[in-house]
Design a protein around this motif. Structure first.
Motif, PDB file in Angstrom:
ATOM      1  N   LEU A  39     -17.243  -6.722 -11.970  1.00 13.98           N
ATOM      2  CA  LEU A  39     -16.559  -7.720 -11.140  1.00 13.98           C
ATOM      3  C   LEU A  39     -16.390  -7.235  -9.698  1.00 13.98           C
ATOM      4  O   LEU A  39     -16.141  -8.031  -8.801  1.00 13.98           O
ATOM      5  CB  LEU A  39     -15.185  -8.062 -11.729  1.00 13.98           C
ATOM      6  CG  LEU A  39     -15.203  -8.749 -13.095  1.00 13.98           C
ATOM      7  CD1 LEU A  39     -13.788  -8.844 -13.659  1.00 13.98           C
ATOM      8  CD2 LEU A  39     -15.839 -10.128 -12.990  1.00 13.98           C
ATOM      9  N   GLY A  40     -16.532  -5.941  -9.479  1.00 13.51           N
ATOM     10  CA  GLY A  40     -16.419  -5.358  -8.145  1.00 13.51           C
ATOM     11  C   GLY A  40     -17.478  -5.870  -7.186  1.00 13.51           C
ATOM     12  O   GLY A  40     -17.354  -5.712  -5.974  1.00 13.51           O
ATOM     13  N   GLY A  41     -18.503  -6.503  -7.697  1.00 14.17           N
ATOM     14  CA  GLY A  41     -19.519  -7.109  -6.847  1.00 14.17           C
ATOM     15  C   GLY A  41     -19.070  -8.437  -6.257  1.00 14.17           C
ATOM     16  O   GLY A  41     -19.716  -8.966  -5.354  1.00 14.17           O
ATOM     17  N   ARG A  42     -17.977  -8.967  -6.752  1.00 12.77           N
ATOM     18  CA  ARG A  42     -17.442 -10.231  -6.245  1.00 12.77           C
ATOM     19  C   ARG A  42     -16.410  -9.956  -5.153  1.00 12.77           C
ATOM     20  O   ARG A  42     -15.505  -9.153  -5.324  1.00 12.77           O
ATOM     21  CB  ARG A  42     -16.798 -11.035  -7.365  1.00 12.77           C
ATOM     22  CG  ARG A  42     -17.780 -11.437  -8.428  1.00 12.77           C
ATOM     23  CD  ARG A  42     -17.090 -12.288  -9.448  1.00 12.77           C
ATOM     24  NE  ARG A  42     -17.983 -12.590 -10.556  1.00 12.77           N
ATOM     25  CZ  ARG A  42     -17.576 -13.192 -11.655  1.00 12.77           C
ATOM     26  NH1 ARG A  42     -16.324 -13.559 -11.792  1.00 12.77           N
ATOM     27  NH2 ARG A  42     -18.435 -13.433 -12.613  1.00 12.77           N
ATOM     28  N   TYR A  45     -12.486  -9.931  -5.778  1.00 13.79           N
ATOM     29  CA  TYR A  45     -11.935  -8.755  -6.464  1.00 13.79           C
ATOM     30  C   TYR A  45     -11.830  -7.574  -5.501  1.00 13.79           C
ATOM     31  O   TYR A  45     -10.827  -6.847  -5.496  1.00 13.79           O
ATOM     32  CB  TYR A  45     -12.795  -8.387  -7.682  1.00 13.79           C
ATOM     33  CG  TYR A  45     -12.651  -9.374  -8.809  1.00 13.79           C
ATOM     34  CD1 TYR A  45     -11.669  -9.205  -9.783  1.00 13.79           C
ATOM     35  CD2 TYR A  45     -13.487 -10.480  -8.908  1.00 13.79           C
ATOM     36  CE1 TYR A  45     -11.522 -10.109 -10.817  1.00 13.79           C
ATOM     37  CE2 TYR A  45     -13.360 -11.394  -9.941  1.00 13.79           C
ATOM     38  CZ  TYR A  45     -12.369 -11.202 -10.889  1.00 13.79           C
ATOM     39  OH  TYR A  45     -12.218 -12.106 -11.913  1.00 13.79           O
ATOM     40  N   GLN A  46     -12.852  -7.380  -4.690  1.00  9.11           N
ATOM     41  CA  GLN A  46     -12.800  -6.312  -3.693  1.00  9.11           C
ATOM     42  C   GLN A  46     -11.673  -6.565  -2.691  1.00  9.11           C
ATOM     43  O   GLN A  46     -10.949  -5.635  -2.325  1.00  9.11           O
ATOM     44  CB  GLN A  46     -14.129  -6.191  -2.963  1.00  9.11           C
ATOM     45  CG  GLN A  46     -15.208  -5.549  -3.781  1.00  9.11           C
ATOM     46  CD  GLN A  46     -16.444  -5.249  -2.948  1.00  9.11           C
ATOM     47  OE1 GLN A  46     -16.503  -5.512  -1.755  1.00  9.11           O
ATOM     48  NE2 GLN A  46     -17.443  -4.678  -3.600  1.00  9.11           N
ATOM     49  N   ASP A  47     -11.531  -7.807  -2.253  1.00 10.87           N
ATOM     50  CA  ASP A  47     -10.472  -8.135  -1.297  1.00 10.87           C
ATOM     51  C   ASP A  47      -9.088  -7.876  -1.874  1.00 10.87           C
ATOM     52  O   ASP A  47      -8.196  -7.388  -1.179  1.00 10.87           O
ATOM     53  CB  ASP A  47     -10.584  -9.592  -0.844  1.00 10.87           C
ATOM     54  CG  ASP A  47     -11.752  -9.834   0.089  1.00 10.87           C
ATOM     55  OD1 ASP A  47     -12.342  -8.840   0.593  1.00 10.87           O
ATOM     56  OD2 ASP A  47     -12.087 -11.017   0.327  1.00 10.87           O
ATOM     57  N   LEU A  48      -8.910  -8.196  -3.147  1.00 12.13           N
ATOM     58  CA  LEU A  48      -7.618  -7.963  -3.777  1.00 12.13           C
ATOM     59  C   LEU A  48      -7.302  -6.470  -3.845  1.00 12.13           C
ATOM     60  O   LEU A  48      -6.187  -6.051  -3.507  1.00 12.13           O
ATOM     61  CB  LEU A  48      -7.573  -8.581  -5.175  1.00 12.13           C
ATOM     62  CG  LEU A  48      -6.250  -8.436  -5.916  1.00 12.13           C
ATOM     63  CD1 LEU A  48      -5.113  -9.111  -5.147  1.00 12.13           C
ATOM     64  CD2 LEU A  48      -6.365  -9.002  -7.324  1.00 12.13           C
ATOM     65  N   LEU A  49      -8.264  -5.658  -4.248  1.00  6.31           N
ATOM     66  CA  LEU A  49      -8.026  -4.214  -4.309  1.00  6.31           C
ATOM     67  C   LEU A  49      -7.780  -3.655  -2.909  1.00  6.31           C
ATOM     68  O   LEU A  49      -6.900  -2.811  -2.716  1.00  6.31           O
ATOM     69  CB  LEU A  49      -9.187  -3.488  -4.992  1.00  6.31           C
ATOM     70  CG  LEU A  49      -9.033  -1.973  -5.165  1.00  6.31           C
ATOM     71  CD1 LEU A  49      -7.709  -1.596  -5.823  1.00  6.31           C
ATOM     72  CD2 LEU A  49     -10.213  -1.412  -5.937  1.00  6.31           C
ATOM     73  N   ARG A  50      -8.505  -4.146  -1.921  1.00  5.01           N
ATOM     74  CA  ARG A  50      -8.246  -3.719  -0.536  1.00  5.01           C
ATOM     75  C   ARG A  50      -6.823  -4.074  -0.111  1.00  5.01           C
ATOM     76  O   ARG A  50      -6.153  -3.290   0.556  1.00  5.01           O
ATOM     77  CB  ARG A  50      -9.241  -4.376   0.424  1.00  5.01           C
ATOM     78  CG  ARG A  50     -10.578  -3.723   0.462  1.00  5.01           C
ATOM     79  CD  ARG A  50     -11.434  -4.288   1.601  1.00  5.01           C
ATOM     80  NE  ARG A  50     -12.772  -3.763   1.496  1.00  5.01           N
ATOM     81  CZ  ARG A  50     -13.797  -4.404   0.933  1.00  5.01           C
ATOM     82  NH1 ARG A  50     -13.650  -5.629   0.461  1.00  5.01           N
ATOM     83  NH2 ARG A  50     -14.978  -3.830   0.859  1.00  5.01           N
ATOM     84  N   THR A  51      -6.377  -5.251  -0.488  1.00  4.74           N
ATOM     85  CA  THR A  51      -5.005  -5.669  -0.172  1.00  4.74           C
ATOM     86  C   THR A  51      -4.004  -4.726  -0.818  1.00  4.74           C
ATOM     87  O   THR A  51      -3.046  -4.291  -0.179  1.00  4.74           O
ATOM     88  CB  THR A  51      -4.761  -7.120  -0.632  1.00  4.74           C
ATOM     89  OG1 THR A  51      -5.653  -7.977   0.078  1.00  4.74           O
ATOM     90  CG2 THR A  51      -3.329  -7.552  -0.385  1.00  4.74           C
ATOM     91  N   TYR A  52      -4.209  -4.393  -2.081  1.00  6.16           N
ATOM     92  CA  TYR A  52      -3.312  -3.470  -2.776  1.00  6.16           C
ATOM     93  C   TYR A  52      -3.299  -2.097  -2.092  1.00  6.16           C
ATOM     94  O   TYR A  52      -2.262  -1.435  -2.052  1.00  6.16           O
ATOM     95  CB  TYR A  52      -3.717  -3.326  -4.241  1.00  6.16           C
ATOM     96  CG  TYR A  52      -2.998  -4.295  -5.159  1.00  6.16           C
ATOM     97  CD1 TYR A  52      -2.086  -3.851  -6.095  1.00  6.16           C
ATOM     98  CD2 TYR A  52      -3.248  -5.657  -5.082  1.00  6.16           C
ATOM     99  CE1 TYR A  52      -1.442  -4.723  -6.938  1.00  6.16           C
ATOM    100  CE2 TYR A  52      -2.602  -6.550  -5.928  1.00  6.16           C
ATOM    101  CZ  TYR A  52      -1.699  -6.075  -6.847  1.00  6.16           C
ATOM    102  OH  TYR A  52      -1.046  -6.950  -7.681  1.00  6.16           O
ATOM    103  N   LEU A  53      -4.426  -1.677  -1.561  1.00 10.36           N
ATOM    104  CA  LEU A  53      -4.489  -0.386  -0.867  1.00 10.36           C
ATOM    105  C   LEU A  53      -3.873  -0.448   0.529  1.00 10.36           C
ATOM    106  O   LEU A  53      -3.324   0.533   1.013  1.00 10.36           O
ATOM    107  CB  LEU A  53      -5.940   0.084  -0.755  1.00 10.36           C
ATOM    108  CG  LEU A  53      -6.571   0.635  -2.024  1.00 10.36           C
ATOM    109  CD1 LEU A  53      -8.065   0.812  -1.845  1.00 10.36           C
ATOM    110  CD2 LEU A  53      -5.914   1.953  -2.418  1.00 10.36           C
ATOM    111  N   ARG A  54      -3.952  -1.591   1.171  1.00  7.53           N
ATOM    112  CA  ARG A  54      -3.539  -1.721   2.570  1.00  7.53           C
ATOM    113  C   ARG A  54      -2.065  -2.109   2.744  1.00  7.53           C
ATOM    114  O   ARG A  54      -1.404  -1.627   3.656  1.00  7.53           O
ATOM    115  CB  ARG A  54      -4.432  -2.768   3.238  1.00  7.53           C
ATOM    116  CG  ARG A  54      -4.162  -2.993   4.702  1.00  7.53           C
ATOM    117  CD  ARG A  54      -5.069  -4.041   5.332  1.00  7.53           C
ATOM    118  NE  ARG A  54      -5.093  -5.274   4.556  1.00  7.53           N
ATOM    119  CZ  ARG A  54      -6.184  -5.800   3.994  1.00  7.53           C
ATOM    120  NH1 ARG A  54      -7.355  -5.223   4.125  1.00  7.53           N
ATOM    121  NH2 ARG A  54      -6.113  -6.915   3.305  1.00  7.53           N
ATOM    122  N   GLU A  55      -1.560  -2.982   1.889  1.00  9.63           N
ATOM    123  CA  GLU A  55      -0.229  -3.548   2.073  1.00  9.63           C
ATOM    124  C   GLU A  55       0.890  -2.514   1.948  1.00  9.63           C
ATOM    125  O   GLU A  55       0.935  -1.766   0.983  1.00  9.63           O
ATOM    126  CB  GLU A  55       0.030  -4.656   1.047  1.00  9.63           C
ATOM    127  CG  GLU A  55      -0.599  -5.956   1.386  1.00  9.63           C
ATOM    128  CD  GLU A  55      -0.040  -6.576   2.652  1.00  9.63           C
ATOM    129  OE1 GLU A  55       1.178  -6.559   2.864  1.00  9.63           O
ATOM    130  OE2 GLU A  55      -0.857  -7.082   3.435  1.00  9.63           O
TER     131      GLU A  55
END
Length: 135
Positions: A39-42, A45-55
């Motif tokens: 799912l990491g190709g979508r 999903y990448q944007d959500l994980l980036r948000t979790y890392l950034r926020e």
């Protein structure tokens, strides 16, 4: 429930002895990513994980929990996101979190929410309460 969670498809609720009780928007989607790293190709999903890392409103707890729950896929998830083929969670995970969330490590963590009983609640509000309940 915090109002910013109202539009989420799923809400993760995690209680931790150090971080307290926390609510996470779209946590189910993030959990699905760690369960199935394809799912990491979508982008979503990448944007959500980036948000979790950034926020700054999200500590490292949910990412740590997912990486611990899915040790066989965590490396793949982060390799795709970071585009670093040599990334391993066990070797680089903590330093990634410290770089992305320096504010969390700057102070000793305090719980976001603590559950207290009626007596302590009354004392905190400045009301005296008898130690003996009334019939």
């Amino acid at each position: 429930m915090p109002p910013e969670l109202a539009g989420s498809d799923t809400i993760g609720v995690i209680y931790d002895q150090v971080d307290g009780l926390n609510f996470y928007a779209d946590y189910g989607m993030l959990r699905d990513l760690f369960a199935d790293p394809a799912l990491g190709g979508r982008r979503q999903y990448q944007d959500l994980l980036r948000t979790y890392l950034r926020e700054e409103s999200i500590g490292p707890l949910p990412i740590r929990r997912l990486a611990t729950a899915h040790p066989e896929t965590a490396d793949t998830v982060f390799r795709k996101l970071l585009r670093k083929p040599g990334f391993t969670w066990s070797e680089h995970g903590e330093s990634l979190l410290r770089r992305r969330k320096p504010w969390y490590y700057a102070y000793e963590p305090r719980p976001g929410v603590s559950v207290i009983g009626d007596r302590l609640s009354a004392l905190a509000a400045g009301r005296r309460q008898s130690p003996f309940p009334r019939p």
